[in-house]
Motif scaffolding. Structure first.
Motif, PDB file in Angstrom:
ATOM      1  N   LYS A   1      -3.945 -11.477  -6.127  1.00  0.00           N
ATOM      2  CA  LYS A   1      -3.760 -10.211  -5.404  1.00  0.00           C
ATOM      3  C   LYS A   1      -4.893  -9.227  -5.657  1.00  0.00           C
TER       4      LYS A   1
ATOM      5  N   PHE B   1      -6.439  -7.401  -2.602  1.00  0.00           N
ATOM      6  CA  PHE B   1      -5.600  -6.324  -2.063  1.00  0.00           C
ATOM      7  C   PHE B   1      -5.840  -5.035  -2.831  1.00  0.00           C
TER       8      PHE B   1
ATOM      9  N   LYS C   1       0.838  -1.207   0.000  1.00  0.00           N
ATOM     10  CA  LYS C   1       0.000   0.000   0.000  1.00  0.00           C
ATOM     11  C   LYS C   1       0.865   1.246   0.000  1.00  0.00           C
TER      12      LYS C   1
END
Length: 140
Positions: A108, A111, A85
Motif C-alpha cells: 500500500k 497509495f 483517502k
C-alpha cells in the motif's frame, strides 16, 4: 456517493471493525483488544454506507508534535473509491502542524505516497514476534 463519518466509538460494533480489518488484510486481534486500541487512540474514524461499516482508521498522538496513524482499512468491495483517502483526511483534521508517522500495510506504499507520505530512512521497530514480522517482510 455520500458516506456517514463517525469520529467517536459510541455504538460501534467491534466484531464489524475486526471484520473490516481482516477483510482488508490487516492483522486482527480480539474484539476486546481492538476496542481498547481504538478507545485509547487520539483520533478515530469510522465510515459507513448507510448502516454498513466500510472503513476504519485511527491515530495515536501526544497532541503537540508527534502522531502515528494505524489501522487504515476499507472493505475490498469499497476500495478504489477514495474511502481510504477520506479516512486519512479526517484523521489529519485533528493533527494539524504535527509530524505524522504512518504504519502502512505491505503493498500500500504507493497509495500513501500519492497522498503525501514518504518512506522513512530511519524507522526502527521492535515487534513482539520478530520472526513473523520478518517472514511477512516488515523488517530485515
Amino acid at each position: 456517493m455520500c458516506y456517514r463519518i463517525q469520529e467517536n466509538i459510541d455504538n460501534i460494533d467491534w466484531q464489524e471493525v475486526c471484520k473490516v480489518l481482516r477483510e482488508a488484510g490487516l492483522t486482527t486481534h480480539s474484539t476486546e483488544l481492538t476496542r481498547k486500541a481504538f478507545k485509547n487512540s487520539y483520533r478515530v474514524v469510522f465510515v459507513f454506507d448507510n448502516e454498513l461499516l466500510i472503513g476504519v482508521g485511527r491515530a495515536i498522538s501526544d497532541g503537540a508534535y508527534q502522531a502515528a496513524i494505524y489501522d487504515i482499512a476499507v472493505l475490498p468491495s469499497y476500495q478504489g473509491k477514495k474511502i481510504g483517502k477520506l479516512i486519512v483526511d479526517e484523521i489529519h483534521k485533528g493533527l494539524q502542524e504535527i509530524n505524522i508517522i504512518l504504519y502502512a500495510s505491505l503493498g500500500k506504499e504507493a497509495f500513501y505516497n500519492k497522498i503525501g507520505y514518504n518512506k522513512m530512512l530511519t524507522g526502527m521497530a521492535k515487534f513482539k514476534n520478530q520472526n513473523i514480522m520478518r517472514e511477512k517482510g516488515f523488517i530485515d
